[in-house]
Design a protein around this motif. Sequence first.
Motif, PDB file in Angstrom:
ATOM      1  N   LEU A  79      -1.768  -0.244 -11.317  1.00 16.82           N
ATOM      2  CA  LEU A  79      -0.588  -0.502 -10.489  1.00 16.82           C
ATOM      3  C   LEU A  79       0.100   0.778 -10.023  1.00 16.82           C
ATOM      4  O   LEU A  79       0.843   0.754  -9.045  1.00 16.82           O
ATOM      5  CB  LEU A  79       0.420  -1.363 -11.258  1.00 16.82           C
ATOM      6  CG  LEU A  79      -0.012  -2.783 -11.573  1.00 16.82           C
ATOM      7  CD1 LEU A  79       1.030  -3.476 -12.433  1.00 16.82           C
ATOM      8  CD2 LEU A  79      -0.276  -3.567 -10.308  1.00 16.82           C
ATOM      9  N   ILE A  81       0.629   4.363  -8.333  1.00 16.45           N
ATOM     10  CA  ILE A  81       0.088   5.039  -7.156  1.00 16.45           C
ATOM     11  C   ILE A  81      -0.624   6.288  -7.630  1.00 16.45           C
ATOM     12  O   ILE A  81      -0.091   7.073  -8.411  1.00 16.45           O
ATOM     13  CB  ILE A  81       1.210   5.375  -6.154  1.00 16.45           C
ATOM     14  CG1 ILE A  81       1.800   4.077  -5.625  1.00 16.45           C
ATOM     15  CG2 ILE A  81       0.697   6.245  -5.033  1.00 16.45           C
ATOM     16  CD1 ILE A  81       2.955   4.241  -4.705  1.00 16.45           C
ATOM     17  N   LYS A  96       2.014   3.929   3.437  1.00 16.20           N
ATOM     18  CA  LYS A  96       2.079   2.473   3.266  1.00 16.20           C
ATOM     19  C   LYS A  96       3.258   1.891   4.038  1.00 16.20           C
ATOM     20  O   LYS A  96       3.123   0.882   4.739  1.00 16.20           O
ATOM     21  CB  LYS A  96       2.196   2.105   1.777  1.00 16.20           C
ATOM     22  CG  LYS A  96       0.924   2.266   0.991  1.00 16.20           C
ATOM     23  CD  LYS A  96       1.150   1.862  -0.460  1.00 16.20           C
ATOM     24  CE  LYS A  96      -0.098   2.008  -1.274  1.00 16.20           C
ATOM     25  NZ  LYS A  96      -1.023   0.926  -1.118  1.00 16.20           N
ATOM     26  N   LYS A 149       1.658  -4.398  -4.531  1.00 18.33           N
ATOM     27  CA  LYS A 149       0.881  -4.354  -5.782  1.00 18.33           C
ATOM     28  C   LYS A 149       0.917  -2.968  -6.412  1.00 18.33           C
ATOM     29  O   LYS A 149      -0.012  -2.589  -7.102  1.00 18.33           O
ATOM     30  CB  LYS A 149      -0.570  -4.753  -5.503  1.00 18.33           C
ATOM     31  CG  LYS A 149      -0.730  -6.114  -4.927  1.00 18.33           C
ATOM     32  CD  LYS A 149      -0.857  -7.134  -6.009  1.00 18.33           C
ATOM     33  CE  LYS A 149      -1.306  -8.459  -5.471  1.00 18.33           C
ATOM     34  NZ  LYS A 149      -0.284  -9.461  -5.420  1.00 18.33           N
ATOM     35  N   GLN A 150       1.943  -2.233  -6.173  1.00 22.65           N
ATOM     36  CA  GLN A 150       2.089  -0.891  -6.718  1.00 22.65           C
ATOM     37  C   GLN A 150       3.432  -0.799  -7.436  1.00 22.65           C
ATOM     38  O   GLN A 150       4.354  -1.560  -7.151  1.00 22.65           O
ATOM     39  CB  GLN A 150       2.055   0.158  -5.594  1.00 22.65           C
ATOM     40  CG  GLN A 150       0.808   0.087  -4.745  1.00 22.65           C
ATOM     41  CD  GLN A 150      -0.372   0.773  -5.383  1.00 22.65           C
ATOM     42  OE1 GLN A 150      -0.683   1.866  -5.038  1.00 22.65           O
ATOM     43  NE2 GLN A 150      -1.037   0.128  -6.313  1.00 22.65           N
ATOM     44  N   ALA A 177       8.968   6.063  -7.077  1.00 23.21           N
ATOM     45  CA  ALA A 177       7.654   5.850  -7.717  1.00 23.21           C
ATOM     46  C   ALA A 177       7.507   6.819  -8.883  1.00 23.21           C
ATOM     47  O   ALA A 177       7.827   7.992  -8.785  1.00 23.21           O
ATOM     48  CB  ALA A 177       6.533   6.060  -6.713  1.00 23.21           C
TER      49      ALA A 177
END
Length: 183
Positions: A79, A81, A96, A149-150, A177
């Motif tokens: 999951l 990145i 993205k 989905k990250q 992130a």
Amino acid sequence: MVKKRDRQWIMGAVLTILTILVWWVYFYAPLKDSISEAQDDYAIKIEKKSRVKKQIQELDKIHAENMIQDAEVQDLAKLMIQGKNLEEINAVIQQKMQGFMDKNGIPLQKYQVLSPGRWLDYDIGVLEFTVTTNHEGLASLLQYFEELKQLVRVGQMNINYSRSRANNLHITFRLEALFVDKD
């Protein structure tokens, strides 16, 4: 007087008693002690075997739990990145988001890389996006975040409404992130 026959019986009895006594002292008693020691050693070995079996069962249980945790860690790694550093992760997120916005006709007004944050001992990449859109674009954006989905979280979101434009929502949001260095 003792007859010859009685003397022979007495001598035979004494000889038998002496033979039994010698056998008892030299053979039976030492063997009995050896048997007793062997039984004690056997009981100790059985106890050790029982403890080892119990330890093996506990280790198997811990191993099974760790295998579950390893699988969870692998799922979590999928999951995250992927990138060698925070800049690569930020670039992936930006690509993205740009792809999503191009696909959905949401114009990007401003994109900015902010100072990285920290969570525990790990770096967090922080990106700020400013877009103009309508209610449908906002719904699409929120749906995209939901289905992403990250491991990216929305750290902050400001929405300003304006009556005069077709794209009447001015949205500024921060995406964060986690970066975990594999070394």
